[in-house]
Design an enzyme around this catalytic site. Structure first.
Site, mmCIF file in Angstrom:
data_model
loop_
_atom_site.group_PDB
_atom_site.id
_atom_site.type_symbol
_atom_site.label_atom_id
_atom_site.label_comp_id
_atom_site.label_asym_id
_atom_site.label_seq_id
_atom_site.Cartn_x
_atom_site.Cartn_y
_atom_site.Cartn_z
ATOM 1 N N ARG A 239 0.850 -1.181 0.000
ATOM 2 C CA ARG A 239 0.000 0.000 0.000
ATOM 3 C C ARG A 239 0.887 1.233 0.000
ATOM 4 O O ARG A 239 1.910 1.280 0.698
ATOM 5 C CB ARG A 239 -0.921 0.024 1.230
ATOM 6 C CG ARG A 239 -2.078 -0.949 1.160
ATOM 7 C CD ARG A 239 -3.109 -0.549 0.125
ATOM 8 N NE ARG A 239 -4.271 -1.418 0.114
ATOM 9 C CZ ARG A 239 -4.393 -2.514 -0.634
ATOM 10 N NH1 ARG A 239 -3.407 -2.885 -1.417
ATOM 11 N NH2 ARG A 239 -5.508 -3.224 -0.590
ATOM 12 N N GLU A 268 -5.765 6.298 -6.846
ATOM 13 C CA GLU A 268 -5.736 5.350 -7.957
ATOM 14 C C GLU A 268 -6.939 5.555 -8.860
ATOM 15 O O GLU A 268 -8.078 5.451 -8.395
ATOM 16 C CB GLU A 268 -5.693 3.907 -7.415
ATOM 17 C CG GLU A 268 -4.430 3.615 -6.632
ATOM 18 C CD GLU A 268 -4.291 2.158 -6.193
ATOM 19 O OE1 GLU A 268 -5.302 1.415 -6.280
ATOM 20 O OE2 GLU A 268 -3.187 1.780 -5.780
ATOM 21 N N HIS A 287 -1.653 -1.349 -10.019
ATOM 22 C CA HIS A 287 -2.201 -2.151 -8.914
ATOM 23 C C HIS A 287 -2.692 -3.506 -9.424
ATOM 24 O O HIS A 287 -3.835 -3.909 -9.208
ATOM 25 C CB HIS A 287 -3.327 -1.404 -8.199
ATOM 26 C CG HIS A 287 -3.544 -1.893 -6.795
ATOM 27 N ND1 HIS A 287 -4.086 -1.112 -5.800
ATOM 28 C CD2 HIS A 287 -3.294 -3.108 -6.211
ATOM 29 C CE1 HIS A 287 -4.173 -1.807 -4.670
ATOM 30 N NE2 HIS A 287 -3.693 -3.016 -4.905
#
Length: 319
Positions: A239, A268, A287
């Site tokens: 993260r 994001e 991601h």
């Protein structure tokens, strides 16, 4: 039990209907799928009305603040993945007596492999080389051999343990840090536990594999980053919030480390002006560390959490 998925996406529809809706229906429960967005807060609150459970995929952003309060029938949020705390207001869930579940270990090998892929891509400057060749250049920039160098793994959970195994497999000298001390873990993992400051100061590749909690927020501080050597590589598939982002940006801008591989961001998708510039030997991905065929299991596992809750035996509860 009535479950609703508000933030469904077309790409996941078939697998969710097969692995979630069908098993729930066979057990006498209802599952409704909508391809909407949490961004329209009023619409999302209205859509959740009358349901007992919320199935959250997370790609459309967090569950809106106030949705749980506005829908007192909701008793369960089943999050598809590990990072439920990022998408569900845990204080609101506690206030409303809503159980929150996640899927703690569904793609550990995939994420570890992606972390290693990022390390290789940075070490051998692969994206940079790809661009040069496509532009008609034949420039051979110096890379780094990883075998024989030190890999420091931050976190020794399911993903971190697999990353340790991969590092050992390619001949790296692996050390790790974990918040807990286990006298048997070193032998089991084939690596030595060291303190965090030693790990950053002595590792050639640092790979981050801890969850984001209040305790790990900003864990990778400016002082730890500044202790890394000029041939060091930072890899983050965990993260973004666990890293001091300003300090990392400054470090990369100065060229103070060899490079970084980054799969996670505070926002994001990230704004174009918030990512390191091309040519800075920073390899970025969207991601996708978990995004392999193995990851398909996560949808069904989140559905099993609903079945377990309905049966009175909740599993994977995080609150």
């Amino acid at each position: 039990m009535k479950t609703v998925c508000i933030d469904g996406e077309p790409q996941y529809r078939d697998i969710v209907l097969r692995d979630v809706a069908r098993p729930l229906g066979a057990a006498g429960h209802q599952f409704d799928w909508f391809e909407e967005s949490f961004a329209d807060v009023e619409a999302a609150i209205a859509r959740a009305a009358g349901y007992d459970a919320l199935y959250v995929i997370g790609d459309q952003g967090p569950v809106p603040s106030g949705l749980l309060r506005a829908n007192p029938a909701l008793k369960l949020v089943s999050f598809v993945g590990t990072g439920a705390r990022r998408f569900v207001a845990m204080d609101e869930a506690a206030e409303c007596g809503v159980t929150v579940t996640n899927v703690p270990d569904f793609a550990s090998q995939s994420v570890a492999e992606h972390a290693l892929a990022l390390a290789f891509a940075v070490a051998r400057r692969i994206p940079e080389g790809d661009n040069l060749v496509r532009e008609g250049h034949w420039q051979k920039n110096q890379g780094l051999k990883l075998a024989g160098r030190r890999l420091g793994v931050v976190g020794a959970g399911a993903i971190g343990s697999r990353m340790i195994g991969l590092g050992n497999g390619i001949g790296m000298d692996v050390v790790y840090w974990s918040r807990t001390v286990d006298a048997t873990r070193d032998e089991r993992l084939g690596a030595r536990r060291v303190e965090l400051d030693e790990l950053f100061a002595t590792s050639d590749v640092v790979s981050l594999h801890v969850t984001h909690t209040a305790e790990t927020d900003g864990l990778v501080s400016r002082s730890l980053l500044n202790s890394m050597g000029d041939k060091a590589i930072l890899v983050n598939t965990a993260r973004a919030e666990i890293v001091d982002q300003l300090a990392l940006a400054e470090l990369l801008e100065r060229g103070a480390i060899f490079g970084a591989g980054i799969d996670v961001f505070i926002e994001e998708p990230p704004r174009s002006d918030s990512v390191p510039p091309a040519g800075s030997n920073v390899v970025l991905s969207a991601h996708v560390g978990f995004h392999t065929d193995e990851a398909d299991d996560v949808f069904g596992l989140a559905g099993q959490n609903i079945l377990a809750f309905a049966a009175g035996t909740p599993t994977n509860v995080i609150n």
